[in-house]
Motif scaffolding. Structure first.
Motif, PDB file in Angstrom:
ATOM      1  N   THR A   1       0.827  -1.206   0.000  1.00 21.95           N
ATOM      2  CA  THR A   1       0.000   0.000   0.000  1.00 21.95           C
ATOM      3  C   THR A   1       0.862   1.258   0.000  1.00 21.95           C
ATOM      4  OG1 THR A   1      -0.185  -0.105   2.418  1.00 21.95           O
ATOM      5  CG2 THR A   1      -1.983  -1.103   1.121  1.00 21.95           C
ATOM      6  N   SER A   2       2.100   1.162   0.518  1.00 15.81           N
ATOM      7  CA  SER A   2       3.028   2.295   0.460  1.00 15.81           C
ATOM      8  C   SER A   2       4.460   1.798   0.600  1.00 15.81           C
ATOM      9  CB  SER A   2       2.723   3.328   1.549  1.00 15.81           C
ATOM     10  OG  SER A   2       3.088   2.839   2.814  1.00 15.81           O
ATOM     11  N   ILE A   3       5.362   2.521  -0.062  1.00 14.39           N
ATOM     12  CA  ILE A   3       6.785   2.180   0.004  1.00 14.39           C
ATOM     13  C   ILE A   3       7.553   3.472   0.200  1.00 14.39           C
ATOM     14  CG2 ILE A   3       8.755   1.145  -1.202  1.00 14.39           C
ATOM     15  CD1 ILE A   3       6.702  -0.507  -2.815  1.00 14.39           C
ATOM     16  N   THR A   4       8.355   3.503   1.259  1.00  9.52           N
ATOM     17  CA  THR A   4       9.153   4.699   1.544  1.00  9.52           C
ATOM     18  C   THR A   4      10.619   4.322   1.619  1.00  9.52           C
ATOM     19  OG1 THR A   4       8.832   4.415   3.927  1.00  9.52           O
ATOM     20  CG2 THR A   4       7.289   5.870   2.787  1.00  9.52           C
ATOM     21  N   LYS A   5      11.448   5.262   1.250  1.00  5.69           N
ATOM     22  CA  LYS A   5      12.897   5.070   1.310  1.00  5.69           C
ATOM     23  C   LYS A   5      13.359   5.376   2.723  1.00  5.69           C
ATOM     24  CE  LYS A   5      16.911   5.820  -1.585  1.00  5.69           C
ATOM     25  NZ  LYS A   5      17.242   4.467  -1.898  1.00  5.69           N
ATOM     26  N   ASP A   6      14.282   4.577   3.229  1.00  5.08           N
ATOM     27  CA  ASP A   6      14.824   4.726   4.578  1.00  5.08           C
ATOM     28  C   ASP A   6      16.340   4.607   4.464  1.00  5.08           C
ATOM     29  OD1 ASP A   6      15.082   4.877   7.331  1.00  5.08           O
ATOM     30  OD2 ASP A   6      14.570   2.772   7.667  1.00  5.08           O
ATOM     31  N   GLY A   7      17.005   5.724   4.125  1.00  8.93           N
ATOM     32  CA  GLY A   7      18.440   5.675   3.841  1.00  8.93           C
ATOM     33  C   GLY A   7      18.660   4.925   2.543  1.00  8.93           C
ATOM     34  N   GLU A   8      19.436   3.845   2.588  1.00 11.94           N
ATOM     35  CA  GLU A   8      19.659   2.997   1.416  1.00 11.94           C
ATOM     36  C   GLU A   8      18.591   1.910   1.304  1.00 11.94           C
ATOM     37  OE1 GLU A   8      22.123   3.278  -1.029  1.00 11.94           O
ATOM     38  OE2 GLU A   8      22.290   5.232  -0.062  1.00 11.94           O
ATOM     39  N   ASP A   9      17.787   1.771   2.342  1.00  8.83           N
ATOM     40  CA  ASP A   9      16.813   0.694   2.405  1.00  8.83           C
ATOM     41  C   ASP A   9      15.393   1.245   2.265  1.00  8.83           C
ATOM     42  OD1 ASP A   9      18.910  -1.152   2.794  1.00  8.83           O
ATOM     43  OD2 ASP A   9      18.929  -0.717   4.938  1.00  8.83           O
ATOM     44  N   TYR A  10      14.402   0.367   2.482  1.00 11.65           N
ATOM     45  CA  TYR A  10      13.006   0.744   2.269  1.00 11.65           C
ATOM     46  C   TYR A  10      12.128   0.177   3.366  1.00 11.65           C
ATOM     47  CZ  TYR A  10      14.661   1.777  -2.411  1.00 11.65           C
ATOM     48  OH  TYR A  10      15.357   2.289  -3.475  1.00 11.65           O
ATOM     49  N   LYS A  11      10.970   0.790   3.516  1.00 15.53           N
ATOM     50  CA  LYS A  11       9.890   0.243   4.335  1.00 15.53           C
ATOM     51  C   LYS A  11       8.723   0.009   3.387  1.00 15.53           C
ATOM     52  CE  LYS A  11      11.153   2.514   8.664  1.00 15.53           C
ATOM     53  NZ  LYS A  11      11.619   1.370   9.395  1.00 15.53           N
ATOM     54  N   VAL A  12       8.353  -1.266   3.256  1.00 15.20           N
ATOM     55  CA  VAL A  12       7.233  -1.634   2.396  1.00 15.20           C
ATOM     56  C   VAL A  12       6.071  -2.026   3.304  1.00 15.20           C
ATOM     57  CG1 VAL A  12       6.382  -3.230   0.639  1.00 15.20           C
ATOM     58  CG2 VAL A  12       8.747  -2.408   0.531  1.00 15.20           C
ATOM     59  N   THR A  13       5.026  -1.216   3.269  1.00 11.77           N
ATOM     60  CA  THR A  13       3.835  -1.481   4.072  1.00 11.77           C
ATOM     61  C   THR A  13       2.750  -2.002   3.150  1.00 11.77           C
ATOM     62  OG1 THR A  13       4.421   0.251   5.642  1.00 11.77           O
ATOM     63  CG2 THR A  13       2.119  -0.441   5.618  1.00 11.77           C
ATOM     64  N   GLY A  14       1.999  -2.965   3.661  1.00 13.24           N
ATOM     65  CA  GLY A  14       0.919  -3.516   2.866  1.00 13.24           C
ATOM     66  C   GLY A  14      -0.053  -4.282   3.711  1.00 13.24           C
ATOM     67  N   ASP A  15      -1.072  -4.790   3.059  1.00 13.58           N
ATOM     68  CA  ASP A  15      -2.099  -5.586   3.714  1.00 13.58           C
ATOM     69  C   ASP A  15      -1.738  -7.058   3.603  1.00 13.58           C
ATOM     70  OD1 ASP A  15      -3.671  -3.360   4.371  1.00 13.58           O
ATOM     71  OD2 ASP A  15      -4.635  -3.374   2.409  1.00 13.58           O
ATOM     72  N   LEU A  16      -1.597  -7.709   4.768  1.00 11.50           N
ATOM     73  CA  LEU A  16      -1.317  -9.139   4.840  1.00 11.50           C
ATOM     74  C   LEU A  16      -2.608  -9.840   5.242  1.00 11.50           C
ATOM     75  CD1 LEU A  16       0.803 -11.468   4.801  1.00 11.50           C
ATOM     76  CD2 LEU A  16       1.113 -11.033   7.250  1.00 11.50           C
ATOM     77  N   THR A  17      -2.998 -10.847   4.452  1.00 13.06           N
ATOM     78  CA  THR A  17      -4.218 -11.596   4.740  1.00 13.06           C
ATOM     79  C   THR A  17      -3.869 -13.057   4.984  1.00 13.06           C
ATOM     80  OG1 THR A  17      -5.517 -10.119   3.344  1.00 13.06           O
ATOM     81  CG2 THR A  17      -6.518 -12.233   3.922  1.00 13.06           C
ATOM     82  N   ILE A  18      -4.220 -13.522   6.186  1.00 15.01           N
ATOM     83  CA  ILE A  18      -4.076 -14.924   6.574  1.00 15.01           C
ATOM     84  C   ILE A  18      -5.422 -15.358   7.133  1.00 15.01           C
ATOM     85  CG2 ILE A  18      -2.884 -16.601   8.042  1.00 15.01           C
ATOM     86  CD1 ILE A  18      -0.510 -14.631   8.173  1.00 15.01           C
ATOM     87  N   LYS A  19      -5.987 -16.424   6.607  1.00 10.88           N
ATOM     88  CA  LYS A  19      -7.281 -16.948   7.072  1.00 10.88           C
ATOM     89  C   LYS A  19      -8.359 -15.859   7.108  1.00 10.88           C
ATOM     90  CE  LYS A  19      -7.415 -20.193  10.217  1.00 10.88           C
ATOM     91  NZ  LYS A  19      -7.207 -20.973  11.456  1.00 10.88           N
ATOM     92  N   ASP A  20      -8.457 -15.077   6.071  1.00 10.16           N
ATOM     93  CA  ASP A  20      -9.466 -14.018   5.931  1.00 10.16           C
ATOM     94  C   ASP A  20      -9.320 -12.891   6.952  1.00 10.16           C
ATOM     95  OD1 ASP A  20     -10.588 -15.008   3.644  1.00 10.16           O
ATOM     96  OD2 ASP A  20     -12.341 -15.883   4.619  1.00 10.16           O
ATOM     97  N   VAL A  21      -8.198 -12.815   7.648  1.00  9.69           N
ATOM     98  CA  VAL A  21      -7.906 -11.694   8.539  1.00  9.69           C
ATOM     99  C   VAL A  21      -6.857 -10.835   7.845  1.00  9.69           C
ATOM    100  CG1 VAL A  21      -6.991 -10.985  10.783  1.00  9.69           C
ATOM    101  CG2 VAL A  21      -8.407 -13.058  10.608  1.00  9.69           C
ATOM    102  N   THR A  22      -7.165  -9.561   7.635  1.00 11.13           N
ATOM    103  CA  THR A  22      -6.249  -8.654   6.952  1.00 11.13           C
ATOM    104  C   THR A  22      -5.781  -7.590   7.918  1.00 11.13           C
ATOM    105  OG1 THR A  22      -7.371  -9.041   4.849  1.00 11.13           O
ATOM    106  CG2 THR A  22      -5.990  -7.061   5.004  1.00 11.13           C
ATOM    107  N   LYS A  23      -4.465  -7.421   7.999  1.00  6.82           N
ATOM    108  CA  LYS A  23      -3.864  -6.412   8.875  1.00  6.82           C
ATOM    109  C   LYS A  23      -2.688  -5.778   8.146  1.00  6.82           C
ATOM    110  CE  LYS A  23      -5.235  -8.117  13.327  1.00  6.82           C
ATOM    111  NZ  LYS A  23      -6.073  -6.994  13.630  1.00  6.82           N
ATOM    112  N   PRO A  24      -2.405  -4.504   8.459  1.00  9.82           N
ATOM    113  CA  PRO A  24      -1.230  -3.874   7.859  1.00  9.82           C
ATOM    114  C   PRO A  24       0.060  -4.424   8.473  1.00  9.82           C
ATOM    115  CG  PRO A  24      -2.282  -2.370   9.398  1.00  9.82           C
ATOM    116  CD  PRO A  24      -3.153  -3.585   9.323  1.00  9.82           C
TER     117      PRO A  24
END
Length: 175
Positions: A88-111
């Motif tokens: 859902t969003s990707i930000t640069k963190d120095g040389e690295d990144y933070k990739v945020t998204g929706d994870l769904t396991i057994k019909d439960v979705t959480k960021p």
């Protein structure tokens, strides 16, 4: 945006969890698909990333444990065939990144946010550019309905709550 293909022979999606409060069990999902689109993988902030993991492909190097993980006590692979992740969003963190998204396991979705390390770019022996990334996130399995556990006679529980998800990817230009 260009499409990128995961080179599955040089990639892995795995996890680790505390076992009996003293050691770790590690495993991976042998079967998965990925959709990665980006203008330029040298700048991952332009990417859209989606993964689907086949829950029946779980492998912890122990058939009895794998069968238990496939059962209704854990992944219930007959009812929930896949684990999904969509960025859902990707930000640069120095040389690295933070990739945020929706994870769904057994019909439960959480960021969930993955800490992503850019491994670099190279050219393979066939003249194809490849990009490497390593990513890690930590989740509480109970928040996704994976609540089975057993108390130990010595105190504590058989399976820890925190799961480290570890992803190693080599990406090639899509066909």
């Amino acid at each position: 945006m260009a499409k990128w293909t995961v080179d599955q022979s040089h990639s892995a999606i795995g996890f680790e969890v505390k076992h009996m409060m003293v050691s770790k069990v590690k495993g991976q999902f042998a079967s998965y698909t990925a959709d990665v689109e980006a203008s330029d993988l040298a700048d991952l902030t332009t990417a859209k990333i989606a993964f689907s993991l086949d829950t029946a492909s779980i492998d912890t190097n122990n058939e009895d444990r794998d069968n238990h993980l496939k059962s209704a006590d854990f992944f219930d692979v007959e009812a929930y065939a896949a684990i999904q992740f969509n960025s859902t969003s990707i930000t640069k963190d120095g040389e690295d990144y933070k990739v945020t998204g929706d994870l769904t396991i057994k019909d439960v979705t959480k960021p969930v946010t993955f800490e992503v390390e850019y491994g670099g770019k190279g050219t393979n022996p066939w003249g194809v550019e490849v990009y490497g990334f390593e990513a890690e996130a930590k989740i509480n399995r109970e928040e996704f309905g994976l609540t089975w556990n057993a108390a130990l006679e010595t105190g504590g529980v058989l399976v820890g709550k925190d799961i480290k998800i570890k992803v190693e990817l080599e990406l090639n230009p899509g066909a």
